[in-house]
Motif scaffolding. Structure first.
Motif, PDB file in Angstrom:
ATOM      1  N   GLY A   6       0.638 -23.546 -15.829  1.00 40.17           N
ATOM      2  CA  GLY A   6       1.150 -22.569 -15.058  1.00 40.17           C
ATOM      3  C   GLY A   6       0.951 -21.065 -15.255  1.00 40.17           C
ATOM      4  N   LEU A   7       0.829 -20.944 -16.656  1.00 40.91           N
ATOM      5  CA  LEU A   7       0.667 -19.422 -17.106  1.00 40.91           C
ATOM      6  C   LEU A   7      -0.539 -18.936 -17.006  1.00 40.91           C
ATOM      7  CD1 LEU A   7       3.191 -19.430 -20.014  1.00 40.91           C
ATOM      8  CD2 LEU A   7       3.383 -18.343 -17.872  1.00 40.91           C
ATOM      9  N   LEU A   8      -1.530 -20.055 -17.169  1.00 36.52           N
ATOM     10  CA  LEU A   8      -3.081 -19.716 -17.137  1.00 36.52           C
ATOM     11  C   LEU A   8      -3.554 -19.795 -15.662  1.00 36.52           C
ATOM     12  CD1 LEU A   8      -4.347 -21.887 -20.363  1.00 36.52           C
ATOM     13  CD2 LEU A   8      -4.114 -19.325 -19.985  1.00 36.52           C
ATOM     14  N   TRP A   9      -2.944 -20.261 -14.828  1.00 40.95           N
ATOM     15  CA  TRP A   9      -3.157 -20.441 -13.502  1.00 40.95           C
ATOM     16  C   TRP A   9      -3.869 -19.113 -12.883  1.00 40.95           C
ATOM     17  CZ3 TRP A   9      -5.096 -24.749 -11.012  1.00 40.95           C
ATOM     18  CH2 TRP A   9      -5.400 -24.612  -9.702  1.00 40.95           C
ATOM     19  N   ARG A  30      -8.774 -23.163 -11.241  1.00 42.62           N
ATOM     20  CA  ARG A  30      -8.906 -24.505 -11.344  1.00 42.62           C
ATOM     21  C   ARG A  30      -9.290 -25.048 -12.635  1.00 42.62           C
ATOM     22  NH1 ARG A  30     -12.595 -25.203  -6.330  1.00 42.62           N
ATOM     23  NH2 ARG A  30     -11.023 -24.457  -4.487  1.00 42.62           N
ATOM     24  N   TRP A  31      -9.702 -23.987 -13.572  1.00 43.16           N
ATOM     25  CA  TRP A  31     -10.066 -24.266 -14.977  1.00 43.16           C
ATOM     26  C   TRP A  31      -8.776 -24.436 -15.788  1.00 43.16           C
ATOM     27  CZ3 TRP A  31     -14.916 -25.896 -16.043  1.00 43.16           C
ATOM     28  CH2 TRP A  31     -15.791 -25.202 -15.111  1.00 43.16           C
ATOM     29  N   ALA A  32      -7.800 -23.997 -15.257  1.00 41.56           N
ATOM     30  CA  ALA A  32      -6.596 -24.330 -16.109  1.00 41.56           C
ATOM     31  C   ALA A  32      -6.217 -25.482 -15.952  1.00 41.56           C
ATOM     32  CB  ALA A  32      -5.374 -23.263 -15.176  1.00 41.56           C
ATOM     33  N   MET A  33      -6.652 -26.492 -15.178  1.00 47.67           N
ATOM     34  CA  MET A  33      -6.117 -27.933 -15.056  1.00 47.67           C
ATOM     35  C   MET A  33      -6.926 -28.721 -16.403  1.00 47.67           C
ATOM     36  SD  MET A  33      -4.152 -28.024 -12.658  1.00 47.67           S
ATOM     37  CE  MET A  33      -3.908 -29.991 -12.512  1.00 47.67           C
ATOM     38  N   ALA A  70       3.202 -28.926 -20.994  1.00 53.85           N
ATOM     39  CA  ALA A  70       1.770 -28.920 -20.354  1.00 53.85           C
ATOM     40  C   ALA A  70       1.786 -28.332 -19.295  1.00 53.85           C
ATOM     41  CB  ALA A  70       1.498 -30.362 -20.501  1.00 53.85           C
ATOM     42  N   ALA A  71       3.108 -28.480 -18.389  1.00 52.65           N
ATOM     43  CA  ALA A  71       2.956 -27.805 -17.039  1.00 52.65           C
ATOM     44  C   ALA A  71       3.215 -26.370 -17.251  1.00 52.65           C
ATOM     45  CB  ALA A  71       4.112 -28.533 -16.312  1.00 52.65           C
TER      46      ALA A  71
END
Length: 144
Positions: free
Chosen positions: A29-32, A37-40, A24-25
């Motif tokens: 991290g890859l989508l950040w 913020r939408w990656a959260m 999940a992390a």
């Protein structure tokens, strides 16, 4: 002389929960860089996976005994699977020890038992020490 198979009870490894958290992390991290913020929101998508893994780790068990065979309870997302397998070389055709890339990184193996009559047994995923247990079962079945 038949080798003694020590009676034991195995539980799934808690490393499964750690592995889900790491994946999940990493996905967050890859989508950040692209989504900020939408990656959260990816964490919300991982919540059901974590819940299923928690159910599997806390409720599943595997008992191995020379007299009673192999008994299991697996708490999967599709329900609880209870059963037993007779440990006899005339009924078991093959013991297959497998691992996916993710489970290999966590040091966990899966055991599949294939019967001679084609009966499908559930695979035993993410149990601690399954590689050593498979070796002991193999030795036990070879002597039988």
């Amino acid at each position: 002389m038949k080798p003694i198979l020590p009676e034991r009870q195995l539980q799934p490894s808690k490393r499964l929960l750690l592995g889900v958290a790491i994946f999940a992390a990493l996905s967050t991290g890859l989508l950040w860089p692209a989504a900020h913020r939408w990656a959260m929101l990816i964490w919300i998508l991982w919540i059901p996976v974590f819940a299923f893994a928690l159910r599997y780790v806390t409720g599943s068990w595997l008992r191995i005994s020379a007299e009673r065979g192999l008994s299991y309870c697996l708490k999967t997302p599709l329900g609880t699977r209870l059963g037993s397998i007779e440990l006899d070389s005339s009924t078991i055709a093959e013991l297959r020890l497998e691992s996916s890339v993710g489970s290999r990184l966590m040091g966990l193996w899966s055991l599949k038992i294939i019967s001679r009559d084609g009966t499908l047994h559930p695979p035993f995923h993410f149990f601690t020490g399954m590689d050593r247990t498979a070796e002991e079962l193999h030795r036990y079945l070879q002597q039988g």
